[in-house]
Design a protein around this motif. Structure first.
Motif, mmCIF file in Angstrom:
data_model
loop_
_atom_site.group_PDB
_atom_site.id
_atom_site.type_symbol
_atom_site.label_atom_id
_atom_site.label_comp_id
_atom_site.label_asym_id
_atom_site.label_seq_id
_atom_site.Cartn_x
_atom_site.Cartn_y
_atom_site.Cartn_z
ATOM 1 N N LEU A 298 -13.205 32.844 9.423
ATOM 2 C CA LEU A 298 -12.521 33.465 8.295
ATOM 3 C C LEU A 298 -13.399 34.535 7.641
ATOM 4 C CD1 LEU A 298 -10.752 30.428 6.583
ATOM 5 C CD2 LEU A 298 -9.651 32.379 7.696
ATOM 6 N N ARG A 299 -14.688 34.247 7.509
ATOM 7 C CA ARG A 299 -15.595 35.235 6.936
ATOM 8 C C ARG A 299 -15.707 36.459 7.823
ATOM 9 N NH1 ARG A 299 -20.437 31.044 5.201
ATOM 10 N NH2 ARG A 299 -19.373 30.113 3.402
ATOM 11 N N GLY B 1 -12.545 38.405 7.490
ATOM 12 C CA GLY B 1 -12.532 39.060 6.190
ATOM 13 C C GLY B 1 -13.448 40.267 6.149
#
Length: 199
Positions: free
Chosen positions: A11-12, A15
């Motif tokens: 997810l990081r 992102g």
């Protein structure tokens, strides 16, 4: 590393990628907008007119406006040579470069002062072929004539080929709405990005 941490890392990463992409789009959009409002007309070795549509041997209104601007620059004595660009579309009898050349000669530009590039299929190809024409004639600088929103990409492509290019956007170009301006500039961002990525 536990399996529970892996989704967070992904997810990081996603992102960060999205943030970088948004920053890229915003930055190029700003550069396109800034260049669109600049007229850098000055003496140069040649005037390069980037093609637009032609209809059965006649330039479209957009292309005619670009050619008329190139003619005005030529009459001001800013360059001794005009290069028109663009290949053929559906009708192989006519190319954008050839139609542009014929239009300028009909307006009174001496035949020997206009060169038509007639093989390119897009802006990148036009820039590469124009560079070859300039080099063959010992020329190094040009006034690039197109629409304002197109000038950032045009200059980048020419300069990547080693040509010093100055923007000479056709005057009195106004898109009909704010949405249309944004759409055209975003399209330029995408086209520029695709070129940078080698597509």
């Amino acid at each position: 590393m536990s399996s529970s941490h892996r989704p967070r890392i992904w997810l990081r990463a996603v992102g960060a990628l999205l943030a970088a992409s948004l920053l890229w789009v915003a930055g190029i959009y700003w550069l396109v907008s800034r260049q669109a409002g600049r007229d850098e007309s000055r003496p140069a070795d040649a005037i390069v007119v980037f093609g637009a549509a032609e209809y059965s041997g006649h330039p479209s209104p957009i292309y005619r406006a670009r050619l008329d601007h190139a003619y005005a620059l030529f009459k001001r004595g800013l360059a001794p040579l005009i290069i028109t660009t663009g290949g053929a579309a559906e009708d192989p009898r006519f190319s954008e470069g050839g139609v542009g050349r014929d239009y300028l000669v009909a307006r009174g530009v001496p035949d020997a002062d206009v060169i038509a590039e007639t093989q390119s299929g897009d802006t990148s190809q036009s820039a590469a072929r124009v560079t070859n024409i300039l080099r063959e004639n010992g020329l190094h600088t040009c006034l690039a004539v197109s629409d304002g929103y197109h000038m950032f990409r045009v200059k980048q492509m020419l300069e990547a080929q080693g040509v010093t290019a100055f923007a000479a956007p056709r005057p009195d170009f106004r898109l009909s709405s704010r949405w249309e301006r944004r759409r055209v500039k975003l399209r330029e961002v995408m086209s520029y990005t695709a070129w940078k990525l080698g597509f």
